[in-house]
Design a protein around this motif. Structure first.
Motif, PDB file in Angstrom:
ATOM      1  N   ILE A 588      -1.270   3.034   3.760  1.00  0.00           N
ATOM      2  CA  ILE A 588      -1.928   3.503   2.547  1.00  0.00           C
ATOM      3  C   ILE A 588      -1.392   4.888   2.170  1.00  0.00           C
ATOM      4  CG2 ILE A 588      -4.144   4.163   1.519  1.00  0.00           C
ATOM      5  CD1 ILE A 588      -3.735   1.154   1.843  1.00  0.00           C
ATOM      6  N   GLY A 589      -1.274   5.784   3.163  1.00  0.00           N
ATOM      7  CA  GLY A 589      -0.744   7.123   2.869  1.00  0.00           C
ATOM      8  C   GLY A 589       0.671   7.089   2.351  1.00  0.00           C
ATOM      9  N   PHE A 590       1.511   6.243   2.957  1.00  0.00           N
ATOM     10  CA  PHE A 590       2.897   6.143   2.519  1.00  0.00           C
ATOM     11  C   PHE A 590       2.971   5.589   1.088  1.00  0.00           C
ATOM     12  CE2 PHE A 590       6.668   3.496   1.965  1.00  0.00           C
ATOM     13  CZ  PHE A 590       7.667   4.457   2.099  1.00  0.00           C
ATOM     14  N   THR A 591       2.162   4.544   0.800  1.00  0.00           N
ATOM     15  CA  THR A 591       2.211   3.931  -0.526  1.00  0.00           C
ATOM     16  C   THR A 591       1.782   4.922  -1.603  1.00  0.00           C
ATOM     17  OG1 THR A 591       1.725   1.776   0.440  1.00  0.00           O
ATOM     18  CG2 THR A 591       1.390   2.007  -1.932  1.00  0.00           C
ATOM     19  N   VAL A 592       0.717   5.677  -1.344  1.00  0.00           N
ATOM     20  CA  VAL A 592       0.258   6.666  -2.332  1.00  0.00           C
ATOM     21  C   VAL A 592       1.328   7.743  -2.531  1.00  0.00           C
ATOM     22  CG1 VAL A 592      -1.484   8.423  -2.813  1.00  0.00           C
ATOM     23  CG2 VAL A 592      -2.161   6.191  -1.890  1.00  0.00           C
ATOM     24  N   THR A 621      -9.562  10.298   4.250  1.00  0.00           N
ATOM     25  CA  THR A 621     -10.449   9.396   3.495  1.00  0.00           C
ATOM     26  C   THR A 621     -11.600   8.882   4.354  1.00  0.00           C
ATOM     27  OG1 THR A 621      -8.984   7.527   4.048  1.00  0.00           O
ATOM     28  CG2 THR A 621      -8.618   8.654   1.940  1.00  0.00           C
ATOM     29  N   MET A 622     -11.544   9.080   5.690  1.00  0.00           N
ATOM     30  CA  MET A 622     -12.630   8.586   6.522  1.00  0.00           C
ATOM     31  C   MET A 622     -13.887   9.419   6.374  1.00  0.00           C
ATOM     32  SD  MET A 622     -10.997   7.307  10.126  1.00  0.00           S
ATOM     33  CE  MET A 622     -10.396   8.942  10.552  1.00  0.00           C
ATOM     34  N   GLU A 628      -5.690  16.356  -2.459  1.00  0.00           N
ATOM     35  CA  GLU A 628      -4.612  15.910  -3.315  1.00  0.00           C
ATOM     36  C   GLU A 628      -5.161  14.981  -4.392  1.00  0.00           C
ATOM     37  OE1 GLU A 628      -3.103  17.284   0.423  1.00  0.00           O
ATOM     38  OE2 GLU A 628      -4.542  15.708  -0.067  1.00  0.00           O
ATOM     39  N   ARG A 629      -4.716  15.272  -5.619  1.00  0.00           N
ATOM     40  CA  ARG A 629      -5.105  14.433  -6.726  1.00  0.00           C
ATOM     41  C   ARG A 629      -4.169  13.233  -6.833  1.00  0.00           C
ATOM     42  NH1 ARG A 629      -4.461  18.288 -11.526  1.00  0.00           N
ATOM     43  NH2 ARG A 629      -2.604  18.742 -10.263  1.00  0.00           N
ATOM     44  N   VAL A 630      -4.726  12.120  -7.339  1.00  0.00           N
ATOM     45  CA  VAL A 630      -3.947  10.911  -7.549  1.00  0.00           C
ATOM     46  C   VAL A 630      -3.919  10.652  -9.041  1.00  0.00           C
ATOM     47  CG1 VAL A 630      -3.757   8.447  -7.080  1.00  0.00           C
ATOM     48  CG2 VAL A 630      -4.654   9.991  -5.318  1.00  0.00           C
ATOM     49  N   LEU A 631      -2.670  10.577  -9.605  1.00  0.00           N
ATOM     50  CA  LEU A 631      -2.532  10.512 -11.050  1.00  0.00           C
ATOM     51  C   LEU A 631      -2.276   9.101 -11.583  1.00  0.00           C
ATOM     52  CD1 LEU A 631      -0.361  13.725 -11.536  1.00  0.00           C
ATOM     53  CD2 LEU A 631      -2.843  13.484 -11.629  1.00  0.00           C
ATOM     54  N   SER A 632      -1.518   8.286 -10.874  1.00  0.00           N
ATOM     55  CA  SER A 632      -1.162   6.959 -11.394  1.00  0.00           C
ATOM     56  C   SER A 632      -2.325   5.977 -11.211  1.00  0.00           C
ATOM     57  CB  SER A 632       0.087   6.425 -10.695  1.00  0.00           C
ATOM     58  OG  SER A 632      -0.190   6.216  -9.323  1.00  0.00           O
ATOM     59  N   PHE A 633      -2.370   4.983 -12.110  1.00  0.00           N
ATOM     60  CA  PHE A 633      -3.468   4.000 -12.082  1.00  0.00           C
ATOM     61  C   PHE A 633      -3.387   3.107 -10.848  1.00  0.00           C
ATOM     62  CE2 PHE A 633      -4.941  -0.298 -13.038  1.00  0.00           C
ATOM     63  CZ  PHE A 633      -6.259  -0.043 -13.334  1.00  0.00           C
ATOM     64  N   GLY A 634      -2.191   2.661 -10.481  1.00  0.00           N
ATOM     65  CA  GLY A 634      -2.053   1.797  -9.311  1.00  0.00           C
ATOM     66  C   GLY A 634      -2.486   2.487  -8.046  1.00  0.00           C
ATOM     67  N   VAL A 639      -6.486   3.522  -3.695  1.00  0.00           N
ATOM     68  CA  VAL A 639      -7.334   4.462  -2.950  1.00  0.00           C
ATOM     69  C   VAL A 639      -8.790   4.017  -2.987  1.00  0.00           C
ATOM     70  CG1 VAL A 639      -8.210   6.829  -2.925  1.00  0.00           C
ATOM     71  CG2 VAL A 639      -5.765   6.391  -3.242  1.00  0.00           C
ATOM     72  N   ILE A 640      -9.255   3.534  -4.143  1.00  0.00           N
ATOM     73  CA  ILE A 640     -10.651   3.057  -4.227  1.00  0.00           C
ATOM     74  C   ILE A 640     -10.874   1.884  -3.278  1.00  0.00           C
ATOM     75  CG2 ILE A 640     -12.318   1.937  -5.755  1.00  0.00           C
ATOM     76  CD1 ILE A 640     -11.168   3.583  -8.049  1.00  0.00           C
TER      77      ILE A 640
END
Length: 907
Positions: A588-592, A621-622, A628-634, A639-640
């Protein structure tokens, strides 16, 4: 009585004289044949029979004038005596040389006369001697023109079976007539499992005082069903006394044999009034035109006397004898001469009838339609087909049904047994019955008499498990006190029964207070205690329904399988789930990072910084939202999804860890009886008379079986273990098991290897109390009273120790199950698919936008126009910036101006 006899003789001789004169007037050439008639002159039955004989001969010859023979009856008075009957027969043979004899009236008289007929070859035709014992004489010169008493025993047993009575008392006269039916009646009752606890034998000449004493004895007995077999004269006296004493009130049942029921009309009014409500088995005579005409003629000629079945049999017997003599002819009607020079008895001096052998051969083949039905001798006697069941009401009997050999008891003769069905009641077989005491309900047939003896209830003495049965001596009164669950349950059962039961408890113990034996040695009217229902015991006693839960369990110690140590926090999850979770954290961390680092400055920087950002973002996330902010929709959607998966994982982990650290995971040390046998382990058992046998039959060595008496003894043996002289497991029945496990919580039932039916109350075989007590047990068990008794005696000794039978542990002792990948594979699959989707989509757009040879360069150069537009929009709300040196390095590397300085950006 002498005047009555003389009057009867006068009537008889006048009728004979008229009959003879008529015969002579019709034809003087007819051959007169002398036949004898032996009867108790002066009795009502004798008068009826003689009149029927005379009418029979008159009717027979008037309708057959062509016959060449005419029977001449020669009467001889037996004077109601056995010797008198024999003397009368000898007189007739010697003086009148009769070719046959009709009579005698009773079975006792017939026994002697049969011997006389056998020796003189003179046939004896009896129409009222019904005793089955006469058949055993096997004389070809004896003919029974009536029904044998044994034919009615099946009808009587059918009545008793229909109403479900289990005990009867037989009351019969002390002579051959009374005793003859007993073997047959006993066999018929035994076939339906009906017990005969007492036989009342009353002499024919018994006084009123002797009758009263015998009836008083029967009044103290619990049995309420009586079968009466005797003469009508004695029955009238007895029932008068029965009514006076109180044996005809509601609850009693009296059944009459046909010896009484066929002659109810001859009983006086007082006797009939005393018989109200009794049942009777009566000979049934089918109605037809000739019979009705004869009855009408009889009522006209003899209105003071009522015709009965014996009169009809006498009528038919005379007709059969007339037919046989006419067919046999009149040749050789002589007696062989006897050498009177020798010293011979009077019986031997009679000689032998030369006519007898031929006459019996023809008489055996005579068949005709008589007034009493089809007349045909089978093995020297008539065969009945139908018997009538009557109920004495008012001044006469009332028909309530019939009995046939094919269909049993039926209301109507045309009713078949199959039509009433298997689940029929007695009302489907018989009409309405009014019982003694004018009762409409069916008597139970068995009651505890209020003036009789009290039941002696045996109570086994135990040294342990006193919650079931406890026997204590009162130090003040020195009396024995019994209490416990079994005792209280029995008291509740007796209160639920439809009648009162008087009883006293008798502890089964020695003078020193120790038990006097085991359960197989108890001998009382009943036994109340922890007595197990067993097949071998049921051969000697009757058990009620069980009043406790059945079964015998194997109890073993349990131990906590969870080892709590410094790494217990890792045990809630399997190692596969741990590794899968770590892998997805990195994925998950790598993909983000892969999706965000080109457009998001929070994911840019030196290689070390970006690598640490990948792990920091995933693991943070635990517990909290990452900085860190996440900008892209995917990336946001991924993350959700990961937030939800982490939430499920953490909550499941928390619950499993809490259960692991706070709940004891108990597992039994032994799992089956077979493992104990294979290992040769020592086992314990409650000291009873049957568990030891069960275990030895199962394969346990005798040396490996150790008995115990109390729950404390069992606990001590189990704690010691086989290494220290204890046992590995213990066998006990469910009631003991409930008490034991309610007191000691470190044991568990792992198996119930033997099936037993629980505890039951014990009674003698055939006791009618068994059925009533069993019904009362069901009532108590289904009521709140039964539940209250169980809660009172089987309450937990320790509230933290749940009852293993009625209140099982909601968290049973089973091995704890760790959480594995199989519980979350769907969530992981969704997360993996979203990662693949985001990585694939981003890579696709990169390859489409750039050339392959510039892929690496385009990969490291951000889109500054897009970047400047995004930073400009967010600069007013953002306070975090990349370090100046890093920003300068990036701009220098791309030959771009430094945009980290707001002044520069505005320029």
């Amino acid at each position: 009585r002498t005047m009555k006899r003389n009057k009867s003789l006068l009537v008889f001789f006048i009728s004979i004289f008229i009959l003879v004169e008529l015969s002579r007037g019709q034809n003087n050439r007819k051959t007169e044949v002398n036949v004898g008639v032996v009867t108790d002159v002066g009795t009502v039955l004798s008068d009826i029979e003689m009149r029927c004989i005379n009418l029979s001969l008159a009717d027979f010859y008037s309708s057959r004038p062509q016959f060449q023979t005419r029977l001449i009856p020669n009467i001889a008075d037996s004077r109601n005596d056995v010797v008198g009957a024999a003397a009368a027969a000898l007189k007739l043979i010697k003086n009148k040389q009769v070719v046959a004899i009709l009579g005698p009236q009773t079975s006792m008289q017939a026994h002697f006369m049969i011997d006389i007929g056998q020796k003189s070859q003179v046939p004896i035709v009896s129409y009222s001697a019904t005793s089955p014992s006469l058949t055993s004489l096997r004389s070809p010169y004896f003919f029974r023109a009536t029904y044998e008493d044994s034919f009615q025993v099946n009808a009587i047993s059918s009545i008793i079976k229909l109403f479900g009575w289990r005990e009867v008392v037989i009351v019969y006269v002390d002579n051959t007539f009374g005793e003859g039916i007993m073997p047959h009646l006993t066999d018929a009752l035994q076939e339906i499992n009906v017990r005969i606890p007492y036989r009342s034998v009353i002499s024919l000449n018994a006084t009123d005082h002797e009758i009263s004493l015998e009836l008083s004895k029967m009044m103290t007995m619990p049995t309420r069903v009586f079968i009466v077999h005797m003469s009508t004269s004695l029955a009238s006296r007895i029932f008068t006394k029965i009514n006076e004493i109180g044996l005809m009130k509601a609850g009693y049942v009296w059944i009459l044999t046909n010896g009484i029921a066929d002659q109810l009309s001859s009983i006086n009014e007082t006797g009939i009034e005393a018989m109200q409500g009794v049942l009777g088995v009566k000979t049934y005579v089918r109605k037809f035109k000739e019979l009705e005409k004869f009855r009408a003629r009889w009522r006209k000629m003899f209105p003071e006397v009522e015709l009965n079945a014996f009169g009809l049999w006498a009528y038919d017997a005379a007709t059969a004898l007339a037919i046989a003599i006419e067919e046999a002819g009149t040749n050789n009607m002589t007696f062989s001469n006897v050498d009177l020079g020798r010293n011979v008895s009077e019986l031997e001096a009679l000689g032998l009838s030369q006519y007898g052998p031929k006459l019996i051969q023809i008489l055996s083949q005579v068949q005709f339609k008589g007034l009493a039905g089809d007349f045909c001798f089978f093995k020297g006697q008539l065969q009945p087909s139908v018997l009538e069941i009557v109920n004495v009401i008012g001044t006469r009997e009332r028909s309530i049904g019939f009995w046939t050999e094919e269909n049993g008891l039926v209301k109507k003769l045309d009713q078949e047994q199959q039509s009433v069905g298997a689940l029929s009641t007695w009302k489907d077989h018989l009409k309405h019955i009014i019982w003694p005491g004018e009762a409409n309900s069916v008597p139970k047939g068995w009651e505890i008499p209020t003036n009789g003896k009290r039941l002696r209830i045996g109570v086994p003495k135990r040294t342990g498990y006193t919650d079931l049965v406890e026997v204590k001596k009162d130090p003040i009164t020195n009396s024995q006190k019994v209490k416990g669950f079994c005792i209280d349950f029995f008291k509740a059962v007796t209160e639920a029964m439809p009648y009162d039961v008087s009883y006293d408890f008798f502890p089964f113990e020695k003078s020193d207070g120790t038990p006097a034996g085991d359960h197989n040695d108890l001998k009382y009217d009943a036994v109340v205690g922890d007595t197990t229902i067993l097949a071998n015991r049921s051969s000697y006693v009757d058990f009620t329904f069980p009043y406790t839960k059945s079964g015998m369990g194997l109890i073993v110690p349990v131990e906590d399988q969870v080892k709590r140590n410094s790494i217990s926090f890792l045990k809630p999850l399997t190692w596969k789930l741990w590794m899968t979770s770590f892998f997805f954290f990195f994925l998950i961390g790598f993909t983000v990072w892969f999706v965000e680092h080109r457009i998001n400055p929070d994911f840019r920087g030196p290689a070390k910084y970006q690598a640490s950002t990948i792990f920091w973002f995933a693991f943070s996330t635990m517990v909290f939202a990452p900085r860190e902010r996440v900008l892209s929709f995917g990336a946001r959607l991924l993350v959700i999804t990961w937030y939800f998966i982490v939430l499920v994982l953490t909550q499941s982990y928390t619950a499993s860890l809490a259960s692991l650290l706070t709940t004891r995971q108990l597992d039994p040390t032994i799992t089956s009886m077979r493992s104990l046998i294979e290992k040769g382990e020592k086992v314990g058992y409650t000291r009873t008379s049957f568990i030891f046998g069960k275990l030895t039959e199962a394969g346990f060595a005798r040396s490996s079986l150790i008995p115990f008496d109390t729950a404390d003894d069992c606990d001590e043996l189990l704690r010691k273990g086989p290494e220290n002289g204890g046992v590995s497991a213990a066998f006990m029945e469910v009631p003991y098991m409930r008490l034991f496990l309610g007191q000691y919580c470190t044991y568990q039932v792992v198996e119930e290897p033997f099936s037993v039916d629980g505890f039951g109350f014990v009674f003698p075989i055939g006791s009618p109390l068994v059925a009533d007590v069993s019904r009362a047990i069901l009532k108590v068990a289904e009521s709140t009273k039964g539940r209250d008794l169980e809660q009172a005696w089987f309450k937990n000794k320790d509230e933290t120790c749940p009852d293993p039978v009625t209140n099982p542990d909601p968290n049973p002792s089973t091995k704890s199950r760790q959480l594995g990948v199989d519980s979350f594979w769907v969530l992981f699959l969704i997360a993996f698919a979203m990662c693949v989707f985001n990585l694939g989509k981003f890579s696709f757009f990169i390859f489409k936008k750039t050339q392959v040879n510039n892929l690496w360069q385009e990969f490291n150069q951000p889109d500054m126009d897009s970047y400047l537009n995004r930073v400009e929009k967010c600069s007013c709300s953002s306070s975090r910036h990349m370090p100046d040196n890093n920003t300068q390095e990036v701009h220098q590397a791309n030959n771009q101006p430094d945009t980290s300085n707001p002044t520069s950006l505005s320029e």
